[in-house]
Design a protein around this motif. Structure first.
Motif, mmCIF file in Angstrom:
data_model
loop_
_atom_site.group_PDB
_atom_site.id
_atom_site.type_symbol
_atom_site.label_atom_id
_atom_site.label_comp_id
_atom_site.label_asym_id
_atom_site.label_seq_id
_atom_site.Cartn_x
_atom_site.Cartn_y
_atom_site.Cartn_z
ATOM 1 N N ASP A 198 44.305 50.649 37.696
ATOM 2 C CA ASP A 198 45.315 49.604 37.783
ATOM 3 C C ASP A 198 46.564 50.141 38.461
ATOM 4 O O ASP A 198 46.809 51.352 38.482
ATOM 5 N N THR A 230 47.724 44.731 38.601
ATOM 6 C CA THR A 230 46.363 44.352 38.990
ATOM 7 C C THR A 230 45.703 43.613 37.823
ATOM 8 O O THR A 230 45.710 44.101 36.693
ATOM 9 N N LYS A 231 45.138 42.463 38.112
ATOM 10 C CA LYS A 231 44.666 41.570 37.047
ATOM 11 C C LYS A 231 43.142 41.385 36.995
ATOM 12 O O LYS A 231 42.633 40.791 36.042
ATOM 13 N N ALA A 232 42.413 41.855 37.990
ATOM 14 C CA ALA A 232 40.958 41.650 38.012
ATOM 15 C C ALA A 232 40.313 42.250 36.764
ATOM 16 O O ALA A 232 40.739 43.306 36.282
ATOM 17 N N ASN A 268 47.884 41.389 44.483
ATOM 18 C CA ASN A 268 47.246 40.074 44.364
ATOM 19 C C ASN A 268 46.118 39.918 45.370
ATOM 20 O O ASN A 268 45.051 39.367 45.065
ATOM 21 N N ASP A 304 43.180 41.923 44.140
ATOM 22 C CA ASP A 304 42.498 41.207 43.057
ATOM 23 C C ASP A 304 41.548 40.148 43.615
ATOM 24 O O ASP A 304 40.396 40.018 43.164
#
Length: 354
Positions: free
Chosen positions: A332, A345-347, A141, A144
């Motif tokens: 990721d 990983t969300k970016a 987080n 990101d």
């Protein structure tokens, strides 16, 4: 079972009377010790932690289940009494960690057989529990958020090193204790270097920029990569290359499953890239495990027969690198759970042109 109990059970399986632990990552895993000087001896029924006066108070709090031994002289001298009092006949040691000089010192103070036993604790570390997953997710987080932040900081004239420093300090401001590894900021022609650690190169309009970085949070790492462009790319082919890498990376995320081998996962990305004419430019493995260290088991590579199982924390990071033009990598972090793979990983991974 506790981690210590799991290790003691494994000592019985391996027919070792005891294990000398000197690797600091393994000491953190088994004894919860976060200092920089210490070692442990674990037998099938007992556990000893040895350190000097600088760390005894810390060890009393952290090393639950261990008998604390304070060394006032050379630390290896304490092994003599522990080995003799526990009637240790076969003592394993971490052969990948001890130097020849240290091994000779151990050999000179113990009267028992010394057996190479590296990898026993690493095999336990390979499978993360829910608490470890939660810590790694927090580290992801932070990574990101660092990507979102740095997009507003990259301008023509800034150096790669300045970008890396801004990211590193920003992650610390969010609670990170440090970086997972030297932050990679590789721009322009340097983006063709898979491990192009940030340099004094000035970032210019038209540069593709690979950002590969991560942070330590509560002892565990994150590791992510995104590739962006500052203005319209100087080499238009890089737009197509980005699309190929993103396609390969998404293909792995979509197809990876429990029960697959690391070799099978690697082949997914390799086949996708090869079919689009860039196979020779994908020069590294598809991924690796993460945890207390940035590179752990399992590997996702051409040779890995390791079966992906619940508890694995891995990366997915295909790339293409063409000297003189540039390169792209997208990465990721993934948890293998009872419900299957979970991308942490969300970016955004879409090509961003600043």
């Amino acid at each position: 079972m506790t981690r210590l109990e799991k290790l003691q059970h494994q000592l019985k399986v391996e027919k070792l009377d005891g294990l000398l632990i000197t690797n600091l990552y393994n000491l953190r895993y088994i004894a919860n010790f976060t200092g920089t000087t210490g070692m442990a001896v674990v037998t099938q029924t007992k556990a000893y932690f040895i350190t000097d006066a600088r760390y005894t108070e810390q060890a009393k709090v952290q090393c639950v289940g261990f008998e604390l031994v304070e060394n006032t002289g050379p630390i290896y001298n304490e092994l003599t009494h522990i080995v003799s009092s526990n009637q240790i006949k076969v003592l394993g040691y971490e052969d990948a960690n001890l130097t020849v000089q240290q091994f000779n010192r151990v050999k000179s103070v113990v009267d028992c057989e010394l057996v190479e036993a590296g990898g026993i604790i690493e095999a336990l570390r390979e499978f993360k529990d829910a608490e470890e997953f939660a810590i790694i997710e927090k580290a992801c987080n932070i990574a990101d958020k660092a990507f979102e932040y740095i997009l507003g900081e990259i301008k023509p004239g800034i150096t790669e090193l300045e970008v890396a420093n801004k990211m590193d300090f920003y992650m610390r401001s969010l609670g990170a204790s440090g970086v997972s590894f030297d932050t990679i900021v590789a721009s322009g022609h340097r983006s063709a270097m898979p491990h192009g650690v940030a340099s004094s190169k000035v970032i210019e309009t038209g540069d593709f920029i690979t950002l590969d970085y991560g942070c330590y949070y509560n002892g565990y790492v994150s590791d992510m990569t995104r590739t962006i462009s500052l203005g319209q790319p100087r080499h238009k082919e890089l737009i197509d290359i980005h699309a190929v890498v993103l396609g390969a990376q998404n293909e792995v995320n979509d197809k990876i499953r429990l029960g697959m081998t690391g070799k099978e996962v690697d082949q997914i990305a390799r086949d996708y890239i090869a079919k689009r004419g860039y196979g020779q430019y994908f020069t590294h493995s598809t991924g690796h495990g993460i945890g207390l260290e940035i590179h752990e088991a399992p590997g996702l590579n051409r040779l890995s027969e390791t079966v992906l199982s619940v508890g694995h924390a891995i990366t997915n990071e295909p790339g293409i690198y063409i000297p003189g033009i540039g390169g792209v990598r997208i990465e990721d972090d993934i948890f293998m759970t009872e419900d299957g793979p979970k991308v942490i990983t969300k970016a955004t991974k879409e090509l961003i042109i600043l």
